[in-house]
Design a protein around this motif. Structure first.
Motif, PDB file in Angstrom:
ATOM      1  N   ARG A  10       0.816  -1.195   0.000  1.00  0.00           N
ATOM      2  CA  ARG A  10       0.000   0.000   0.000  1.00  0.00           C
ATOM      3  C   ARG A  10       0.856   1.254   0.000  1.00  0.00           C
ATOM      4  NH1 ARG A  10      -2.897  -0.979   4.206  1.00  0.00           N
ATOM      5  NH2 ARG A  10      -1.734   0.319   5.690  1.00  0.00           N
ATOM      6  N   VAL A  11       1.930   1.250   0.782  1.00  0.00           N
ATOM      7  CA  VAL A  11       2.822   2.412   0.800  1.00  0.00           C
ATOM      8  C   VAL A  11       3.479   2.601  -0.554  1.00  0.00           C
ATOM      9  CG1 VAL A  11       4.896   3.371   1.850  1.00  0.00           C
ATOM     10  CG2 VAL A  11       3.180   2.277   3.282  1.00  0.00           C
ATOM     11  N   ARG A  34       3.008   5.906  -2.622  1.00  0.00           N
ATOM     12  CA  ARG A  34       4.220   6.699  -2.814  1.00  0.00           C
ATOM     13  C   ARG A  34       5.087   5.990  -3.860  1.00  0.00           C
ATOM     14  NH1 ARG A  34       6.495   9.060   2.754  1.00  0.00           N
ATOM     15  NH2 ARG A  34       7.432  10.439   1.187  1.00  0.00           N
ATOM     16  N   PRO A  35       4.676   6.080  -5.095  1.00  0.00           N
ATOM     17  CA  PRO A  35       5.404   5.332  -6.147  1.00  0.00           C
ATOM     18  C   PRO A  35       6.837   5.798  -6.318  1.00  0.00           C
ATOM     19  CG  PRO A  35       3.795   6.830  -7.113  1.00  0.00           C
ATOM     20  CD  PRO A  35       3.535   6.833  -5.653  1.00  0.00           C
ATOM     21  N   GLU A  36       7.093   7.072  -5.984  1.00  0.00           N
ATOM     22  CA  GLU A  36       8.469   7.555  -6.155  1.00  0.00           C
ATOM     23  C   GLU A  36       9.426   6.907  -5.172  1.00  0.00           C
ATOM     24  OE1 GLU A  36       6.528  10.158  -3.084  1.00  0.00           O
ATOM     25  OE2 GLU A  36       5.966   9.243  -5.007  1.00  0.00           O
ATOM     26  N   ARG A  37       8.885   6.350  -4.035  1.00  0.00           N
ATOM     27  CA  ARG A  37       9.738   5.684  -3.041  1.00  0.00           C
ATOM     28  C   ARG A  37       9.539   4.165  -3.049  1.00  0.00           C
ATOM     29  NH1 ARG A  37      12.027   8.813   1.067  1.00  0.00           N
ATOM     30  NH2 ARG A  37      12.265  10.954   0.289  1.00  0.00           N
ATOM     31  N   ALA A  38       8.828   3.652  -4.021  1.00  0.00           N
ATOM     32  CA  ALA A  38       8.521   2.219  -4.018  1.00  0.00           C
ATOM     33  C   ALA A  38       9.782   1.372  -4.123  1.00  0.00           C
ATOM     34  CB  ALA A  38       7.565   1.886  -5.160  1.00  0.00           C
ATOM     35  N   ALA A  39      10.752   1.871  -4.860  1.00  0.00           N
ATOM     36  CA  ALA A  39      11.967   1.068  -5.045  1.00  0.00           C
ATOM     37  C   ALA A  39      12.796   0.983  -3.773  1.00  0.00           C
ATOM     38  CB  ALA A  39      12.795   1.651  -6.197  1.00  0.00           C
ATOM     39  N   GLN A  40      12.618   1.956  -2.815  1.00  0.00           N
ATOM     40  CA  GLN A  40      13.409   1.937  -1.594  1.00  0.00           C
ATOM     41  C   GLN A  40      12.958   0.851  -0.628  1.00  0.00           C
ATOM     42  OE1 GLN A  40      13.111   6.619  -1.330  1.00  0.00           O
ATOM     43  NE2 GLN A  40      14.486   5.829   0.267  1.00  0.00           N
ATOM     44  N   LEU A  41      11.685   0.460  -0.672  1.00  0.00           N
ATOM     45  CA  LEU A  41      11.148  -0.482   0.305  1.00  0.00           C
ATOM     46  C   LEU A  41      11.535  -1.890  -0.043  1.00  0.00           C
ATOM     47  CD1 LEU A  41       7.578   0.924   0.921  1.00  0.00           C
ATOM     48  CD2 LEU A  41       9.438   0.775   2.558  1.00  0.00           C
ATOM     49  N   MET A  42      12.095  -2.582   0.988  1.00  0.00           N
ATOM     50  CA  MET A  42      12.438  -3.998   0.834  1.00  0.00           C
ATOM     51  C   MET A  42      11.788  -4.760   1.984  1.00  0.00           C
ATOM     52  SD  MET A  42      16.439  -3.838  -0.296  1.00  0.00           S
ATOM     53  CE  MET A  42      16.879  -2.767   1.051  1.00  0.00           C
ATOM     54  N   VAL A  89       6.894   2.526   8.816  1.00  0.00           N
ATOM     55  CA  VAL A  89       7.417   2.553   7.442  1.00  0.00           C
ATOM     56  C   VAL A  89       7.424   3.976   6.897  1.00  0.00           C
ATOM     57  CG1 VAL A  89       6.975   1.778   5.090  1.00  0.00           C
ATOM     58  CG2 VAL A  89       6.780   0.163   6.958  1.00  0.00           C
ATOM     59  N   GLU A  90       6.316   4.700   7.058  1.00  0.00           N
ATOM     60  CA  GLU A  90       6.272   6.054   6.530  1.00  0.00           C
ATOM     61  C   GLU A  90       7.255   6.959   7.268  1.00  0.00           C
ATOM     62  OE1 GLU A  90       2.329   7.493   6.544  1.00  0.00           O
ATOM     63  OE2 GLU A  90       1.736   6.379   4.751  1.00  0.00           O
ATOM     64  N   ASN A  91       7.440   6.725   8.579  1.00  0.00           N
ATOM     65  CA  ASN A  91       8.406   7.516   9.340  1.00  0.00           C
ATOM     66  C   ASN A  91       9.814   7.276   8.814  1.00  0.00           C
ATOM     67  OD1 ASN A  91       8.601   9.335  11.745  1.00  0.00           O
ATOM     68  ND2 ASN A  91      10.037   7.735  12.440  1.00  0.00           N
ATOM     69  N   ALA A  92      10.136   6.006   8.444  1.00  0.00           N
ATOM     70  CA  ALA A  92      11.467   5.704   7.892  1.00  0.00           C
ATOM     71  C   ALA A  92      11.651   6.354   6.540  1.00  0.00           C
ATOM     72  CB  ALA A  92      11.644   4.188   7.804  1.00  0.00           C
ATOM     73  N   LEU A  93      10.600   6.320   5.698  1.00  0.00           N
ATOM     74  CA  LEU A  93      10.701   6.965   4.393  1.00  0.00           C
ATOM     75  C   LEU A  93      10.827   8.470   4.522  1.00  0.00           C
ATOM     76  CD1 LEU A  93       8.047   4.901   2.390  1.00  0.00           C
ATOM     77  CD2 LEU A  93      10.534   4.782   2.149  1.00  0.00           C
ATOM     78  N   ARG A  94      10.122   9.047   5.506  1.00  0.00           N
ATOM     79  CA  ARG A  94      10.118  10.502   5.652  1.00  0.00           C
ATOM     80  C   ARG A  94      11.502  11.036   5.983  1.00  0.00           C
ATOM     81  NH1 ARG A  94       6.551  10.893   9.518  1.00  0.00           N
ATOM     82  NH2 ARG A  94       4.782  10.890   8.077  1.00  0.00           N
ATOM     83  N   THR A 149      17.965   5.671  -0.720  1.00  0.00           N
ATOM     84  CA  THR A 149      18.492   4.841   0.379  1.00  0.00           C
ATOM     85  C   THR A 149      17.463   3.787   0.733  1.00  0.00           C
ATOM     86  OG1 THR A 149      17.638   6.373   2.011  1.00  0.00           O
ATOM     87  CG2 THR A 149      19.906   6.709   1.297  1.00  0.00           C
ATOM     88  N   PRO A 150      17.900   2.567   1.057  1.00  0.00           N
ATOM     89  CA  PRO A 150      16.937   1.492   1.302  1.00  0.00           C
ATOM     90  C   PRO A 150      16.268   1.631   2.675  1.00  0.00           C
ATOM     91  CG  PRO A 150      19.142   0.678   1.640  1.00  0.00           C
ATOM     92  CD  PRO A 150      19.302   2.083   1.104  1.00  0.00           C
ATOM     93  N   VAL A 151      15.043   1.108   2.727  1.00  0.00           N
ATOM     94  CA  VAL A 151      14.293   0.958   3.966  1.00  0.00           C
ATOM     95  C   VAL A 151      13.857  -0.492   4.046  1.00  0.00           C
ATOM     96  CG1 VAL A 151      12.253   1.596   5.266  1.00  0.00           C
ATOM     97  CG2 VAL A 151      13.506   3.344   4.002  1.00  0.00           C
ATOM     98  N   LEU A 152      14.345  -1.214   5.074  1.00  0.00           N
ATOM     99  CA  LEU A 152      14.118  -2.656   5.168  1.00  0.00           C
ATOM    100  C   LEU A 152      13.078  -2.941   6.239  1.00  0.00           C
ATOM    101  CD1 LEU A 152      14.863  -5.612   4.492  1.00  0.00           C
ATOM    102  CD2 LEU A 152      16.691  -5.428   6.205  1.00  0.00           C
TER     103      LEU A 152
END
Length: 826
Positions: free
Chosen positions: A683-684, A688-696, A721-726, A732-735
């Motif tokens: 869903r995130v 937020r498609p511009e950050r989709a590649a960062q989420l693992m 998750v949103e706090n990590a992306l923010r 940069t990756p977010v795992l």
């Protein structure tokens, strides 16, 4: 001047009552003079009335919060005691000083209640009236003041009266003009005058006068010298009055009972000793009279003496008469008379006994009395020597008679040691004519017995008795008397009460001195203790005064181990709690202000583009312009994102409100955490498609099923998750990692973002808190998400932790959850 006007007569009356009452109870026999003739039989009850009334009055004065009836009863008892004393001691014996001072004291005690409503006492009025009455009385009738105890003032009583008049006038003028210096000058002069009168009555040992004038002198001196009365409030005053009453009154009470019992015992002993002394003297006189009568009768019946008298053998008569006198005999002289009263023969030492003694009473009684031995009235011989004689007739036969006379010298009888105590006065007198036979002090004989002027003759006609009377100096005495059997003689033993009760008087004086000393020590100790307590309480008071002031030290030093020290420790703990509370309150106010600032900014951020887009749409619709479908979808998507953002903000604030009110609850049901984590990440990525590649995402191969609240865990994972992306730079990756552990499930959200300073980690989950570098790197938000996450985790019975190596080094949030929510287990 106001200080002087507030002085109350009640204090003076209470002091007089205490001193007079103590004197009456402890040394009642000091009131045995003729001046106290009417009140003496009731001296102890009257003294007790003085003490009780003065004590209740003092209690009412020192404890004004007590019921008013205590003061009213005390004043009533005082007035009753003063009125009784005034009438019996001052009016009936006509004592001008006492009549004036006690009458004024009673009148102003009654009137002072009304004056106190205006805040004024009447003590100065009382002193002025006393001085103005004493002055004219001493000037116009000085003889009335030289009686009784003021006799030593006789030569200059008029001058004292003039000074009283001047000082009273000056005091009255000062009161009328409300000028303090004339009042103080007059009070100083009156203090000296009353002191002079105190010394005068002390010289005459007048206890009542000494009490009144001494209190008056001390009162005048205090009023003249004191410029400011101590404030009778606070702990020191409470301790002072409590210690004074607790130390002095019990000692006086116990001492009064002890003194009363001792006086009663000594009185019984005194009366017993007086009776014993009378009995001893009487027995000695009876023995002497009996021996004299027996010896004279035996001699009168001796054949040798009878033969010598018959034959006129003068030498034989002289030899036998010599046996009756001298060291071996009993009589001081002996002689023989014929029937006509002519001297037949006298002893060798009585050369003056010659001639005819038919006119002597002892001869005439012997002629009439027959064969019995007669004791004659005492008489003076021709040589002016006092004698008392025994006469017995001698039968010579043929109807002839002679008379044998044996004489006892009253001077020798008076030299015999008295069997009574040395403090007793012994008198022996003849009841027939009141002639004194023996007196231990003066040694007079054949004069009128002094006891007849002391006690009525009717009382002494009884066989025996014990009465109290006044001597020539007005002092009370105990008089014991008894008849000497077989003789017309009476023995009287007298003792002065003052000397007899001197040991009890000394004991009473010691008790009073001990009470005064104990009271003084108690007052000193109370001041010492009160100072210590007051200082510590004042420290507490000062601490309370600055309580809550951030810039002032609020700690109070705790000294000792008593209740005040415990109170001080409690105050310090309370002050510390208040400091912490105020600090938290200040922080809460700062957080509130920060929240309001952030909330207004955060709410304005989506509202501004939302309003602009809506305005654009409205203008286009009004202009009739259309919009291609692609652009329309983009516009609606932007509007939807802004509405979602507003919804999240409002939801977070509602959740915080639920947390603070205790309405944050869970709805627990079976849930696959692996599927939930995958759904949140997808869903995130969509939103937020511009950050989709960062989420693992790292998930276990098997489902992780437990009993949790699906909505709250969704909110938890979304916030993390949103706090990590923010706070992570783009690229940069977010795992997101989910693992199964032995005691539950472990969820980790790790980023390579701005990191968290070490000092901010302990407060990271506090509502509205944001780390320092987070505020510098603005990324939106109110600082509520992590606080809500912690509450969700703890409500499930788990725990959450943030770990960061510092700014710029990323952050890892770790959540441990049990398989079943703790809320369901509870």
């Amino acid at each position: 001047m106001e200080l002087l006007e507030r002085a109350r007569v009640e204090w003076f009356a209470a002091a007089v009552g205490l001193v007079v009452g103590t004197s009456m109870v402890f040394v009642p026999y000091e009131f045995g003079s003729a001046l106290f003739h009417y009140v003496y039989p009731h001296i102890r009850p009257l003294g007790s009335l003085f003490l009780v009334g003065a004590g209740m009055t003092l209690v009412a004065l020192m404890y004004p919060a007590w019921p008013a009836f205590v003061g009213r009863v005390g004043r009533a008892l005082m007035l009753a005691a003063i009125a009784s004393y005034w009438w019996a001691v001052c009016v009936l014996p006509v004592s001008p000083t006492g009549t004036v001072i006690y009458l004024l004291l009673m009148a102003l005690l009654v009137l002072e209640r009304r004056a106190l409503r205006r805040g004024r006492g009447l003590l100065l009025v009382f002193l002025a009236c006393v001085a103005l009455c004493f002055g004219p009385l001493m000037l116009w009738t000085p003889q009335g003041f030289v009686r009784f105890a003021l006799a030593s003032m006789g030569p200059y009583v008029r001058w004292v009266g003039l000074l009283f008049l001047l000082m009273g006038t000056l005091l009255a003028v000062g009161l009328w003009r409300r000028k303090p210096w004339p009042c103080r000058l007059a009070l100083g002069g009156l203090a000296l005058l009353f002191l002079h009168m105190t010394v005068a009555v002390v010289a005459r040992r007048s206890w009542s006068g000494m009490s009144v004038y001494g209190v008056a002198a001390l009162t005048c001196a205090l009023l003249a010298a004191v410029r400011r009365w101590p404030t009778l409030v606070g702990v020191r005053w409470r301790l002072l009055r409590g210690m004074a009453l607790a130390s002095v009154l019990p000692i006086l009470g116990v001492g009064a009972v002890t003194s009363y019992l001792a006086q009663r015992a000594l009185e019984v002993e005194l009366r017993g000793k007086a009776r014993q002394a009378v009995a001893a003297e009487t027995a000695w006189l009876e023995q002497t009279a009996s021996m004299a009568s027996s010896l004279l009768r035996v001699y009168s019946q001796g054949p040798g003496l009878i033969a010598a008298v018959r034959s006129g053998d003068r030498e034989g008569m002289r030899e036998r008469l010599a046996l009756l006198e001298g060291p071996a005999g009993l009589f001081d002289a002996a002689w023989l008379l014929d029937e006509a009263g002519d001297t037949l023969m006298s002893s060798a030492r009585l050369d003056w006994v010659s001639g005819n003694f038919a006119d002597r009473t002892y001869f005439q009684d012997a002629v009439k009395g027959g064969a019995q031995v007669l004791l004659s009235r005492p008489f003076l011989s021709l040589a002016n020597l006092p004698f008392v004689v025994f006469t017995v007739p001698m039968e010579l036969g043929s109807g002839r008679r002679a008379f044998l006379v044996g004489a006892l010298s009253l001077k020798r009888l008076g030299l015999q040691p008295a069997l009574a105590s040395p403090g007793y006065h012994v008198e022996i007198f003849d009841r027939r004519d009141g002639s004194l036979l023996r007196e231990t002090e003066r040694g007079n004989a054949l004069s009128r017995a002094p006891v007849l002027d002391l006690v009525g003759a009717e009382e002494l006609t009884r066989p025996e008795g014990l009465v109290e009377a006044f001597d020539g100096t007005g002092r009370r005495m105990v008089v014991a008397h008894a008849r000497v059997a077989g003789t017309p003689w009476t023995v009287v033993v007298t003792a002065r009460l003052r000397e007899a009760f001197a040991p009890v008087t000394r004991m009473g004086a010691w008790v009073v001195a001990i009470a005064v000393l104990a009271g003084a020590i108690a007052l000193v100790l109370s001041q010492w203790v009160g100072r210590d307590v007051a200082v510590r309480l004042e420290s507490l008071r000062d601490g309370f005064a600055v309580l809550g002031t951030p810039s002032v030290e609020q700690r109070v030093q705790a000294r000792g181990d008593d209740e005040i020290a415990q109170l001080t420790l409690g105050f310090n703990e309370m002050a510390a709690r208040i400091d912490r509370t105020q600090k938290e309150l200040r922080e809460a106010i700062a957080i509130r202000d920060q929240f309001l600032s952030m909330a207004s900014h955060e709410l304005r951020t989506p509202l501004t583009p939302l309003k602009a887009t809506l305005d654009l749409l409205i203008r286009q619709l009004k202009a009739g312009q259309g919009m291609n479908p692609e652009r329309q979808r983009d516009t609606i998507a932007r509007l939807n994102r802004q509405v979602d953002r507003l919804t999240r903000l409002i939801g977070d604030m509602l959740d915080v409100s639920r947390l603070q009110s205790g309405r944050f609850t869970l709805t627990v049901a079976p849930l696959d955490l692996t599927a939930l984590a995958r759904e949140v990440v997808e869903r995130v990525q969509v939103t937020r498609p511009e950050r989709a590649a960062q989420l693992m995402l790292e998930l276990p191969t098997e489902p992780l099923v437990g009993r949790w609240d699906e909505q709250r865990l969704d909110q938890l994972l979304t916030n993390l998750v949103e706090n990590a992306l923010r706070y992570s730079p783009p690229g940069t990756p977010v795992l997101v990692r989910v693992r199964e552990e032995a005691d539950g499930v472990r969820v980790e959200v790790e980023d390579r973002g701005i990191g968290i300073p070490e000092e901010s980690l302990p407060q990271l989950f506090t509502p509205f808190f944001r780390a320092r570098n987070a505020t510098e790197h603005y990324a939106g938000g109110l600082g509520l998400g992590l606080a809500i996450c912690r509450e969700i985790v703890e409500r499930h019975g788990g725990r959450i932790q943030a770990r960061s190596e510092g700014p710029g080094k990323g952050t890892c949030f770790t959540v441990w959850l049990p398989r079943s929510a703790a809320a369901e287990a509870a």
